[in-house]
Design a protein around this motif. Sequence first.
Motif, PDB file in Angstrom:
ATOM      1  N   VAL A 888       0.864  -1.184   0.000  1.00 27.74           N
ATOM      2  CA  VAL A 888       0.000   0.000   0.000  1.00 27.74           C
ATOM      3  C   VAL A 888       0.902   1.236   0.000  1.00 27.74           C
ATOM      4  N   GLU A 889       0.745   2.055  -0.998  1.00 27.32           N
ATOM      5  CA  GLU A 889       1.525   3.282  -1.097  1.00 27.32           C
ATOM      6  C   GLU A 889       0.595   4.486  -0.938  1.00 27.32           C
ATOM      7  N   HIS A 890       1.138   5.574  -0.382  1.00 29.84           N
ATOM      8  CA  HIS A 890       0.398   6.820  -0.221  1.00 29.84           C
ATOM      9  C   HIS A 890       0.905   7.848  -1.222  1.00 29.84           C
ATOM     10  N   ILE A 891      -0.063   8.571  -1.771  1.00 31.89           N
ATOM     11  CA  ILE A 891       0.350   9.765  -2.520  1.00 31.89           C
ATOM     12  C   ILE A 891       0.939  10.743  -1.516  1.00 31.89           C
ATOM     13  N   PRO A 892       2.186  11.092  -1.630  1.00 34.04           N
ATOM     14  CA  PRO A 892       2.806  11.919  -0.579  1.00 34.04           C
ATOM     15  C   PRO A 892       2.119  13.277  -0.470  1.00 34.04           C
ATOM     16  N   ARG A 893       1.994  13.725   0.741  1.00 35.24           N
ATOM     17  CA  ARG A 893       1.442  15.058   0.967  1.00 35.24           C
ATOM     18  C   ARG A 893       2.452  16.115   0.528  1.00 35.24           C
ATOM     19  N   PRO A 894       1.946  17.263   0.128  1.00 34.96           N
ATOM     20  CA  PRO A 894       2.880  18.310  -0.288  1.00 34.96           C
ATOM     21  C   PRO A 894       3.713  18.788   0.898  1.00 34.96           C
ATOM     22  N   SER A 895       4.880  19.222   0.580  1.00 35.36           N
ATOM     23  CA  SER A 895       5.790  19.696   1.624  1.00 35.36           C
ATOM     24  C   SER A 895       6.502  20.938   1.129  1.00 35.36           C
ATOM     25  N   ALA A 896       7.073  21.618   2.071  1.00 37.81           N
ATOM     26  CA  ALA A 896       7.794  22.858   1.752  1.00 37.81           C
ATOM     27  C   ALA A 896       9.103  22.895   2.537  1.00 37.81           C
ATOM     28  N   GLY A 932       4.929  18.255  -4.568  1.00 33.99           N
ATOM     29  CA  GLY A 932       3.533  17.846  -4.626  1.00 33.99           C
ATOM     30  C   GLY A 932       2.995  18.079  -6.024  1.00 33.99           C
ATOM     31  N   ARG A 933       1.685  18.204  -6.089  1.00 28.38           N
ATOM     32  CA  ARG A 933       1.016  18.400  -7.361  1.00 28.38           C
ATOM     33  C   ARG A 933       0.408  19.785  -7.385  1.00 28.38           C
ATOM     34  N   PRO A 934       0.964  20.722  -8.187  1.00 30.05           N
ATOM     35  CA  PRO A 934       0.421  22.078  -8.197  1.00 30.05           C
ATOM     36  C   PRO A 934      -1.004  22.093  -8.735  1.00 30.05           C
ATOM     37  N   PRO A 935      -1.787  23.154  -8.397  1.00 27.14           N
ATOM     38  CA  PRO A 935      -1.382  24.337  -7.627  1.00 27.14           C
ATOM     39  C   PRO A 935      -1.334  24.072  -6.132  1.00 27.14           C
ATOM     40  N   PHE A 936      -0.514  24.861  -5.445  1.00 21.81           N
ATOM     41  CA  PHE A 936      -0.323  24.696  -4.013  1.00 21.81           C
ATOM     42  C   PHE A 936      -1.067  25.796  -3.252  1.00 21.81           C
ATOM     43  N   VAL A 978      10.138  38.009  14.509  1.00 20.09           N
ATOM     44  CA  VAL A 978       8.954  37.510  13.816  1.00 20.09           C
ATOM     45  C   VAL A 978       9.187  36.039  13.482  1.00 20.09           C
ATOM     46  N   TYR A 979       8.195  35.219  13.823  1.00 18.57           N
ATOM     47  CA  TYR A 979       8.269  33.776  13.591  1.00 18.57           C
ATOM     48  C   TYR A 979       7.281  33.399  12.502  1.00 18.57           C
ATOM     49  N   TYR A 980       7.741  32.542  11.608  1.00 20.68           N
ATOM     50  CA  TYR A 980       6.906  32.044  10.520  1.00 20.68           C
ATOM     51  C   TYR A 980       6.840  30.521  10.640  1.00 20.68           C
ATOM     52  N   GLU A 981       5.642  29.996  10.626  1.00 21.50           N
ATOM     53  CA  GLU A 981       5.442  28.556  10.795  1.00 21.50           C
ATOM     54  C   GLU A 981       4.451  28.081   9.743  1.00 21.50           C
ATOM     55  N   VAL A 982       4.891  27.200   8.855  1.00 20.84           N
ATOM     56  CA  VAL A 982       4.023  26.639   7.831  1.00 20.84           C
ATOM     57  C   VAL A 982       3.117  25.607   8.493  1.00 20.84           C
ATOM     58  N   LYS A 983       1.833  25.907   8.586  1.00 19.36           N
ATOM     59  CA  LYS A 983       0.883  25.075   9.320  1.00 19.36           C
ATOM     60  C   LYS A 983       0.249  24.016   8.441  1.00 19.36           C
ATOM     61  N   GLN A 984      -0.119  24.384   7.228  1.00 21.40           N
ATOM     62  CA  GLN A 984      -0.766  23.442   6.324  1.00 21.40           C
ATOM     63  C   GLN A 984      -0.318  23.734   4.907  1.00 21.40           C
ATOM     64  N   ILE A 985      -0.213  22.663   4.123  1.00 21.24           N
ATOM     65  CA  ILE A 985       0.115  22.786   2.707  1.00 21.24           C
ATOM     66  C   ILE A 985      -0.886  21.942   1.932  1.00 21.24           C
ATOM     67  N   GLY A 986      -1.488  22.534   0.952  1.00 22.44           N
ATOM     68  CA  GLY A 986      -2.423  21.813   0.098  1.00 22.44           C
ATOM     69  C   GLY A 986      -1.951  21.822  -1.338  1.00 22.44           C
ATOM     70  N   ASP A 987      -2.338  20.801  -2.067  1.00 21.95           N
ATOM     71  CA  ASP A 987      -2.057  20.758  -3.496  1.00 21.95           C
ATOM     72  C   ASP A 987      -3.270  20.169  -4.192  1.00 21.95           C
ATOM     73  N   TYR A 990      -4.352  17.056  -2.236  1.00 23.77           N
ATOM     74  CA  TYR A 990      -4.791  17.349  -0.870  1.00 23.77           C
ATOM     75  C   TYR A 990      -5.157  18.826  -0.768  1.00 23.77           C
ATOM     76  N   PRO A 991      -6.274  19.283  -1.388  1.00 29.92           N
ATOM     77  CA  PRO A 991      -6.642  20.698  -1.267  1.00 29.92           C
ATOM     78  C   PRO A 991      -7.013  21.032   0.167  1.00 29.92           C
ATOM     79  N   LEU A 992      -6.691  22.262   0.549  1.00 30.85           N
ATOM     80  CA  LEU A 992      -6.967  22.686   1.928  1.00 30.85           C
ATOM     81  C   LEU A 992      -8.453  22.682   2.234  1.00 30.85           C
ATOM     82  N   ALA A 993      -9.280  22.931   1.213  1.00 33.48           N
ATOM     83  CA  ALA A 993     -10.719  22.979   1.475  1.00 33.48           C
ATOM     84  C   ALA A 993     -11.248  21.634   1.951  1.00 33.48           C
ATOM     85  N   LYS A 994     -10.609  20.522   1.541  1.00 32.38           N
ATOM     86  CA  LYS A 994     -11.077  19.197   1.932  1.00 32.38           C
ATOM     87  C   LYS A 994     -10.197  18.579   3.015  1.00 32.38           C
ATOM     88  N   ASN A 995      -9.146  19.257   3.404  1.00 32.04           N
ATOM     89  CA  ASN A 995      -8.229  18.712   4.413  1.00 32.04           C
ATOM     90  C   ASN A 995      -7.958  19.764   5.487  1.00 32.04           C
TER      91      ASN A 995
END
Length: 1310
Positions: A888-896, A932-936, A978-987, A990-995
């Motif tokens: 069983v393989e997973h489509i990898p989630r997008p990363s940054a 991942g798979r654009p658009p991000f 100033v701190y920057y933290e990438v909380k979620q990435i969608g592509d 895995y679009p953000l609207a559904k995840n």
Amino acid sequence: MSTSKPAPNGAVAGIVHPPPRIPESFIEVPDQRRYVLSLGVACQAVKIIDLLRYWVWPSDAPLYLTRKWMLVDFLFCTVLSWLRIPRLRYSKSVVALQIISLWLFDSLAFGGISVNVGVASPWHGSSQSSSPATRNSFLWDYLPAFGLPVLYGGKDTHLLGQHTVRMSPISTAQLNPYGETFCLANSNSQVLIPLLLNNTSPSSVRYTLTPLPASDHFRSSSKVEHLELSSKELRAIEQSRIEHMQLVRAAAAKKEPDEYDEYDDDDDDEEDHTQLTTHGTLQKTQDLTYIRVTKPGTIRLERVLDQSNVDARLLYPNEITIVPCPRAEFTVESMAQVKDVRCATPRLMSGAGEELRLEIDIYGVPPLSLRWTRQVGSRHESFMVEGIEGTEHLHQAHSEGDRRVSDAPGERAPTRVKVPLTVVLDALGTHTYVLESVTDALGNIAHAGQHGDSAITSRKMTTSGNDDAATTRSVTVLRRPGVSFKHCGPGHPASLLIGSEAPLTISTLEADAQDAPWDVSVRYEPPAEESGKPSKRYKGWTQIFKTQGERKDMTLRASAPGEYTIIGVHGQFCEGDVLSPETCKVVERPLPTAEIEWKKIHECSGDTGVTALLVLHGTPPFQVYYRTQRDNEPPRELSKTFPSSRGELTVQPERSGHYTFKFTQLSDANYKKIDLKGPAIDLDVHPPPSADFVSNAHGGRGRKSINSCSGNMVDVDVELRGTAPWNVEVQIVGPKGSDVIPFTGIKTARKTLTLPIPKSIDRDGGSFEIDLVSVEDAYGCKRALSVPGVAVNVRRVLPTAKFYGKAQQRQVTILDHEKAILPLRLTGEGPWRIKYRRQEAPQHIMTATLKSPNDELHVSAKGTYELLEVSDSQCSGSIVENEATYRVEHIPRPSAKLSPDVQAVYERFNGSHILPAICEGLSDHVDLDLTGRPPFQIMYNIAKEDGFGATKLLDQPTFSSIQPRTRFQLRTSEPGRVYYEVKQIGDAAYPLAKNKDAIIPRSERLLFEQQVLMRPSARFKNHNRLSYCLNDAFEIHDYADGKGVVLLEGTPPFQLQVSIRNLAASEVYTETIKLHDSSWRVHLPNYSFRSIGPHQVTIESVQDASHCEQVAPDPSYRSIWVDVAETAAIIPFSRRDDYCVGDVIPFQLEGTPPWTIGYRINGKSHTQEAKISPWSVQVSQPGEFAITSVAHQQKMCKTAVTDLRYTVHALPAAQVGHGKRIVQDIHEGDQAEIVFTLIGEPPFTFTYQRAELSPRKGVQGKVLETHTVSGVTAQEYSIFSALEGTWTITSISDRYCRYPPAQQDAIEKR
């Protein structure tokens, strides 16, 4: 003699009032009252006389009269109270109220107090300031002004008079009264220009036609045509227009429904609008006529002559420009070069990146505007392109020698512009580009493919000869077809039988039917000989095969062995891709053969049968056909299947006789019933006794198996052959031993034997085996038996489990939040219990209960799943080897991650990337590499230190990117960390609207931080002035209010540069101080004040440890003033030498308060005490004003002032019509002269206004226009006007002064 009288004014009885000052014996009380009242009336009469004189001959110094009458009224009231005259005796509070009332009246009446509610006449508003004639009937025209502009209105002595002009109707003519635009569709078209007439019936209309400038795309002559239309020609044009409208209406009424056009409604509305403007909105004295124009150019109306030979007045505008109608279409070259069908970019299913270059031919008067639309499927987009001009305009605009070139639309020649249009084919399907409309510089709008109707206006459209092909461009983006072999590939060759053909299926995938049919190129390579040399029997070839219609599969008939390779595919439009498997190997299968060896079987009773040993050649499984014949009986055809290449066939007939055995045919996996010429055998058969178990449920390897669930005995059916009676020996084989049990005298061929279960198995459960040891027939022939035994299971049948599918198919790829379905194949009796694990976590064993032999496992984690155990409802089973795993393989989630180009230091302690520090307000960014798979879509947190050891979340924005590398803008507007933290990435997967809940764990989030350095700043704490003495050092004084304190912000240490500017000596002293604190009180001991006067201390610059550029200083807090004085001094704020009556002159006083200032007005000296600085004085008389001295009270010193002399000028005045009310009636076409008289010192600037005539007497009408005239050097100024209305003056300015006076701050700015 005295007489008793009641107490006056309601006094309480018994109260004794003092007697009058003048004894009654000298003057009687009634006479005293009469004399006093007469004196009071006389005073008021004189006051009225002064008031009337003040109105008629206004004085520039009304304070004199105010003070005089205030003194007179005060003396009268106080003397009256002192005299104690009965019935005129009042209390002190009443006397004080009387004095205050009279003083208020005096101040208001003589201008001592002014209530400025408006600019000139607040009662009626600013529009009434110079219209005295309109208010003569009102009471306030005859009442005193009381110093209130609310009341004095038209009696303002500075702005007098008004001029009213009344006009009678005149004959006028106006070209194109509704401001429409017109254009000519072609050389044969015409337009009608409306001419609005008022109070006239024209006998002739004269106009000129100025041709448009010539250009490369427009021919024109430079000759100006002078044309004239008679009344007869005008009537003919009108009759032609009416007939044309009737024809248009009749054609519209007969139009079929299918001929309806979307612009028909616009045409109908346009005709209705034309009728409305022709009749519905015209006044009784107005009429419309038309001028027919057939050539482009500028029409200028020169003259309109009515029937009485009187020229009508031409109203503005009197000209209009007619140009060719604009048009737009795709160029022929563009349509020829661009294909109607495009193919998607290789390896991209959406077609992204493909560009389509179109070219549009646009004609018209520049600048032009084009509106066009794009439709892709159901998506519709509209675009507007403006400012389209030809290259010749750019050349002319920069040419200084050609003075005839103008940017006015009417002076521009029509031009033809070819505009390139580049669009991106970013989606599969049909892309349609439609040119909607084009607009030229004059506002003519033409729908693409149509031109304006010359009969009405340019906004009415009729279809021209162009069809949609010139304005519409469609391009279809097709998928690239992909082809591959089906059911054949590496490791799975196709079989070719001798004498036949092998069907090879070529399948077309991901192709559009519009691209069919497809040409598939196939290359054939023959097999090599066994010696390695090329084949002489077959020759290689390359051929192209075409699919049938829209069918996506085609069959290639292979008649020769070898390797067939797909080398290319091409559809009707698009070249495709060759997919895997692209190679199919065809193997020729040989005919099966067999090697046979016969052996006779001899036992105690003789020959009992034969045994054939076979060696088979071909492709298993094999099926051997043989024939047996007993004596003269018909032969029997039998067959047997062998799974491997070696086999043994034993034939032992159950009856005696002469038998013949022969093999006839052989079949394998490829060929069926191939004739065999094998050996035959004949023999006489005497069958021996035999026995076998009756067939029950079969176990593995042909062994019979029975189950036993209860009891200590088990029944077994035995089938006997030979001659009865029989004796049989049965052996029970248990786990610890075996027992042989004889059975004798069996007379039936079928016998049920009851056997005991071994005690250990009966007690503990398990299995044992029952075997037939020997059988003896009636002839005493005893034969040992080797038939398969019977397995007796006290438990159930052993179940098995495996994953379904071939090895390369047992894998699946899913999203990480989805469940994968793993198919199973189970044997045994359900339900089953499965134990399995994920090889990546071997210690974690999972179980599942299944009910169907074809059930499924539902898993979500990725990895290789392995079956461990299986058990059914009774027994445990086994797992089939080599089929126990499923991947069983997973489509990898997008990363940054941060781009390698980003300069950052990784901190392992908190997993953060430390970016280089940056100064506040500078722009900075980092580049992120996205996988991942654009658009991000990237959601990230922005936090900042709150100053208490914690962080505060500032924002949680989301931004999108279509590229794998995107630019991340950093926030540098405020200082701090100033701190920057990438909380979620969608592509796309895995679009953000559904995840929304799929948040990256904190330990895996991309974290980077940056220190935004505060830009240093320095400012003074307040504006309070400092005071020093001459020759003092600039050292710290003990100021309690924070004077001279500099506040610093930034990172210490600071370097502060301060300058001291001596205004008197024009010297600047600069010093740099190094500071370690955030505040500093000015302390510059190296500097001493060597001259008196103001010194300005200015913060020039500040620098801190961050070396950032300083914050832009606030000018109001950048500097402070230091007053250095030896003796008292007075300094003017302004350098003006001339002032006006009523102005306030401000001065700065230096020294210790209070001050005593001496000044002189027109030779008369005055003194005044001032307690605060600055001090100001208001000048109320024209003449000379001079400051003579200033005294410093603390040091008791006085300074003579000789250089502060000012000239005070009287306020200017202006009159309209020499200050009178003038009403003038003029005829239409005539002009009235309005004369303005200006009083003062030139040059003058005055503002006048014109108001409409009001039907109500005394009420001024609405202000129509206001004008300001400057630079008038004469005392009189005239204007001529043909408009009716009332002219008044609202303001007047001469060289020095302005009336009404402006605010003092505005005067100071001048």
